[in-house]
Design a protein around this motif. Structure first.
Motif, PDB file in Angstrom:
ATOM      1  N   ASN A 181     -29.024 -24.371 -15.068  1.00  0.00           N
ATOM      2  CA  ASN A 181     -30.174 -25.309 -15.251  1.00  0.00           C
ATOM      3  C   ASN A 181     -31.069 -25.672 -14.009  1.00  0.00           C
ATOM      4  O   ASN A 181     -32.415 -25.875 -14.453  1.00  0.00           O
ATOM      5  N   THR A 182     -30.830 -25.692 -13.152  1.00  0.00           N
ATOM      6  CA  THR A 182     -31.396 -25.668 -12.037  1.00  0.00           C
ATOM      7  C   THR A 182     -32.652 -24.647 -11.885  1.00  0.00           C
ATOM      8  O   THR A 182     -33.640 -24.675 -11.610  1.00  0.00           O
ATOM      9  N   ALA A 183     -31.979 -23.341 -11.880  1.00  0.00           N
ATOM     10  CA  ALA A 183     -32.858 -22.181 -11.975  1.00  0.00           C
ATOM     11  C   ALA A 183     -33.749 -22.094 -13.096  1.00  0.00           C
ATOM     12  O   ALA A 183     -34.913 -21.713 -12.969  1.00  0.00           O
ATOM     13  N   ARG A 184     -33.325 -22.550 -14.278  1.00  0.00           N
ATOM     14  CA  ARG A 184     -34.208 -22.770 -15.381  1.00  0.00           C
ATOM     15  C   ARG A 184     -35.418 -23.651 -15.298  1.00  0.00           C
ATOM     16  O   ARG A 184     -36.651 -23.255 -15.526  1.00  0.00           O
ATOM     17  N   MET A 185     -35.064 -24.779 -14.723  1.00  0.00           N
ATOM     18  CA  MET A 185     -36.139 -25.668 -14.237  1.00  0.00           C
ATOM     19  C   MET A 185     -37.086 -25.235 -13.090  1.00  0.00           C
ATOM     20  O   MET A 185     -38.429 -25.276 -13.243  1.00  0.00           O
ATOM     21  N   ALA A 186     -36.584 -24.475 -12.485  1.00  0.00           N
ATOM     22  CA  ALA A 186     -37.346 -23.985 -11.293  1.00  0.00           C
ATOM     23  C   ALA A 186     -38.426 -22.979 -11.548  1.00  0.00           C
ATOM     24  O   ALA A 186     -39.580 -22.977 -11.421  1.00  0.00           O
ATOM     25  N   ARG A 187     -37.780 -22.192 -12.828  1.00  0.00           N
ATOM     26  CA  ARG A 187     -38.805 -20.996 -13.235  1.00  0.00           C
ATOM     27  C   ARG A 187     -40.044 -21.814 -14.220  1.00  0.00           C
ATOM     28  O   ARG A 187     -41.034 -21.542 -14.353  1.00  0.00           O
ATOM     29  N   GLN A 188     -39.363 -22.984 -14.898  1.00  0.00           N
ATOM     30  CA  GLN A 188     -40.354 -23.667 -15.644  1.00  0.00           C
ATOM     31  C   GLN A 188     -41.563 -24.150 -14.573  1.00  0.00           C
ATOM     32  O   GLN A 188     -42.727 -24.365 -15.109  1.00  0.00           O
TER      33      GLN A 188
END
Length: 167
Positions: A104-111
């Motif tokens: 989830n953290t990686a997904r938010m960082a990509r966003q």
């Protein structure tokens, strides 16, 4: 951590929450997760410490009530939990695997990074273009004056307003 606390609070604030599996399901839905299978694990105990509900019993995560933040290793995974007292004196804990949290953290960082990259790269290119153009202006001026000179002109070039390297 904030999401775990929010879900735990939503379950704990409901009257009779430690005995109601529906509370865990509705809290999971409110947090944007589906009740089964949920990436969040919600477990509840009554005021005597007896286990009463588990949003994902098939996972088999040990049922040990705790209050506050803590991490539990289980089957080659680490679970992050937040536990708190319920309105009726029981305990509820909400947790998820650290792998889910990292995903989830990686997904938010990509966003966040993608729009930032799409706007900052053109701005950076423009800034570089302006800076290089400004720093090369004396050479451009010198080159233009050389182009305008007659081939036989032997008088010295003006060194006014020129960097030392050009003079």
């Amino acid at each position: 951590d904030g999401r775990l606390r929010e879900v735990a609070s939503a379950v704990a604030d409901r009257p009779g929450s430690s005995g109601a599996a529906q509370a865990a399901d509705s809290a999971a839905q409110a947090a944007g997760t589906s009740p089964a299978p949920s990436p969040l694990l919600i477990q509840a105990w009554d005021r005597q410490g007896e286990w009463v509900s588990d949003s994902s019993p098939a996972l088999g995560v040990p049922r040990t009530a705790g209050v506050g933040w803590y991490t539990v290793p289980w089957r080659n995974e680490r679970w992050r939990f937040f536990g708190m007292r319920t309105a009726d004196g029981g305990t509820v804990r909400v947790g998820e695997t650290l792998a889910v949290r990292q995903h989830n953290t990686a997904r938010m960082a990509r966003q966040i990074d993608m729009p930032l990259a799409l706007t900052s790269i053109p701005a950076l290119a423009l800034l570089i273009w302006v800076a290089v153009g400004r720093n090369l202006r004396p050479l451009t001026t010198l080159a233009n004056s050389l182009v305008r000179r007659k081939p036989g002109a032997l008088d010295p070039l003006s060194g006014d307003h020129q960097p030392q390297e050009i003079r």
